[in-house]
Design a protein around this motif. Structure first.
Motif, PDB file in Angstrom:
ATOM      1  N   ALA A 139       0.824  -1.212   0.000  1.00 18.72           N
ATOM      2  CA  ALA A 139       0.000   0.000   0.000  1.00 18.72           C
ATOM      3  C   ALA A 139       0.855   1.258   0.000  1.00 18.72           C
ATOM      4  O   ALA A 139       1.923   1.317   0.623  1.00 18.72           O
ATOM      5  CB  ALA A 139      -0.931  -0.005   1.202  1.00 18.72           C
ATOM      6  N   ALA A 209      -3.730   2.440  -0.559  1.00 21.96           N
ATOM      7  CA  ALA A 209      -4.005   1.198  -1.289  1.00 21.96           C
ATOM      8  C   ALA A 209      -2.821   0.886  -2.182  1.00 21.96           C
ATOM      9  O   ALA A 209      -1.902   1.700  -2.346  1.00 21.96           O
ATOM     10  CB  ALA A 209      -5.276   1.335  -2.110  1.00 21.96           C
ATOM     11  N   PRO A 219     -10.750   1.090   1.010  1.00 20.41           N
ATOM     12  CA  PRO A 219      -9.443   1.165   1.687  1.00 20.41           C
ATOM     13  C   PRO A 219      -9.618   1.283   3.197  1.00 20.41           C
ATOM     14  O   PRO A 219     -10.601   1.844   3.691  1.00 20.41           O
ATOM     15  CB  PRO A 219      -8.810   2.438   1.108  1.00 20.41           C
TER      16      PRO A 219
END
Length: 437
Positions: A139, A209, A219
């Motif tokens: 992420a 993300a 998310p």
């Protein structure tokens, strides 16, 4: 020969003893910098030079060096620690996560820079400090509205962040005009930790993300709840800076121009250097560090501090508070310093006046309750080291010969007693000298 050895040992320890009892500055200036690669020393040299120019002595080591140690013979060798090693899985030498947390618990300062490939070890240290990085290892913080305009269109992971905390003590009095370039991972603050603060927040349009894959679920981190840079001031006044990007400390980000999407203003230089320089001054106690001296109390009209007070005495309390400016102690100016006269609970709470030169003072009357009291100053203000002062003093009642002989509230009773005596005298006189008919 033995005496000579003892003498030489004492001479070698003299500088250490002098530093131990010196109060010229809040801390010494020796900092350990742990790196993933020595290339970071040159790629991030502007940040390191800003510290060295302010008098800090930096000791650069590889994070997996088997000889590194934070202490020797029970004494810490460094006053601060910088972790620019986001990928390290295991520190070398005697350093581990527990020893770093003990280092902070002993009152020392810490800077942690993570990245998208942050190891579990770095995440563990951050979690113990009240910060939780996104659990997805791939992420990054993405912002399709607040990204930095670049020559080539990217995935909008290079963010132009300007969600600064409004605090002069943390970021200095000079406003940061240019946005800060950030590429890295976001984190959230542990709600149970009241000591951690967001210093740089993402914009409301940001989310965390994997930019290389499509979103299949909402998310876990979105909007302004994403913290890019956070700080912690522990209860022992140790300070911690945690960043989700090591790139924001780099020379390239320091020197890069920046233009935020949707803004017509293009800045020739990003705000990274100003932001991180000012924030590092706070972390290493060059700003916002307070000390209190000359705590005094005495009766009004006297100068000597008594061993005991009597109920209803008029007294004066004063203290001098100074702030470290990075080079010297300056008078601290504020209008919210309070003193409590405390026994089980505060009987008196007074806001102290100040002369603008660091001298805080007030006066009040001792309550009509005897026992063992305390003068207490518990001062906590955002960005400043906390002050906790207490001084115990007993309070006694009046002695038998100190009470007033005639109390105005008792005049009716005095009158009743004397009128009764006068009436009895008249009755006796009449009864004795009046002949019966």
């Amino acid at each position: 020969m033995a005496k000579l050895v003892v003498f030489l040992t004492l001479i070698s320890l003299l500088p250490l003893l002098c530093n131990s009892f010196s109060d010229d500055k809040p801390s010494d200036r020796h900092i350990l910098v742990l790196l993933d690669d020595f290339a970071i020393k040159s790629s991030h040299s502007l940040f390191f030079k800003s510290l060295q120019s302010r008098g800090f002595d930096l000791d650069f080591k590889l994070a997996d060096d088997p000889k590194i140690s934070l202490q020797r013979y029970g004494q810490y060798l460094y006053d601060g620690l910088i972790l620019f090693c986001p990928t390290i899985e295991r520190f070398g030498g005697s350093i581990d996560a527990a020893s770093i947390l003990d280092f902070v618990d002993s009152g020392h300062d810490l800077i942690v820079a993570a990245d998208s490939n942050a190891s579990d070890l770095i995440r563990e240290i951050a979690t113990e400090c009240g910060v939780d990085f996104d659990e997805d290892p791939a992420a990054l913080v993405v912002d399709h509205t607040g990204y930095a305009i670049a020559a080539t269109e990217g995935d909008h992971t290079l963010i132009a962040a300007d969600g600064f905390i409004k605090s002069n003590v943390l970021l200095g009095s000079k406003k940061i005009e240019a946005p800060v370039l950030f590429r890295g991972i976001g984190h959230s603050l542990n709600p149970s930790n009241s000591l951690v603060l967001k210093v740089l927040s993402a914009s409301p349009s940001a989310y965390s993300a994997n930019p290389k894959s499509k979103l299949t679920s909402p998310p876990s981190l979105t909007g302004s709840s994403i913290s890019l840079v956070s700080v912690v001031q522990a209860r022992n006044n140790a300070r911690i800076l945690i960043s989700g990007s090591i790139s924001m400390f780099s020379n390239r980000f320091f020197r890069s121009g920046v233009q935020k999407a949707g803004s017509p203003t293009k800045h020739d230089k990003s705000g990274n250097e100003q932001f991180l320089t000012e924030l590092s001054k706070w972390v290493f106690h060059e700003r916002g560090h307070l000390k209190a001296v000359n705590v005094r109390h005495h009766k009004v009209g006297e100068v000597e501090e008594p061993a005991i007070y009597r109920i209803n005495d008029d007294l004066e309390y004063s203290v001098e508070i100074y702030e470290w400016s990075g080079t010297s102690w300056k008078p601290y100016v504020a209008d919210d310093v309070q003193v409590q006269f405390y026994m089980m609970s505060p009987y008196i709470l007074k806001t102290m006046s100040t002369d603008g030169k660091g001298h805080f003072f007030t006066s009040f009357k001792v309550p009509d309750v005897y026992g063992v009291f305390q003068f207490k100053v518990e001062y906590q203000r955002l960005g400043y080291t906390s002050l906790s002062l207490s001084k115990q003093i007993p309070v006694r009642p009046f002695r038998h010969n100190e009470y007033e002989r005639f109390i105005p509230a008792a005049y009716p009773y005095y009158g009743a007693a004397f009128s009764m005596m006068a009436g009895f005298f008249v009755f006796t006189a009449v009864h004795l000298y009046n002949k019966p008919t």
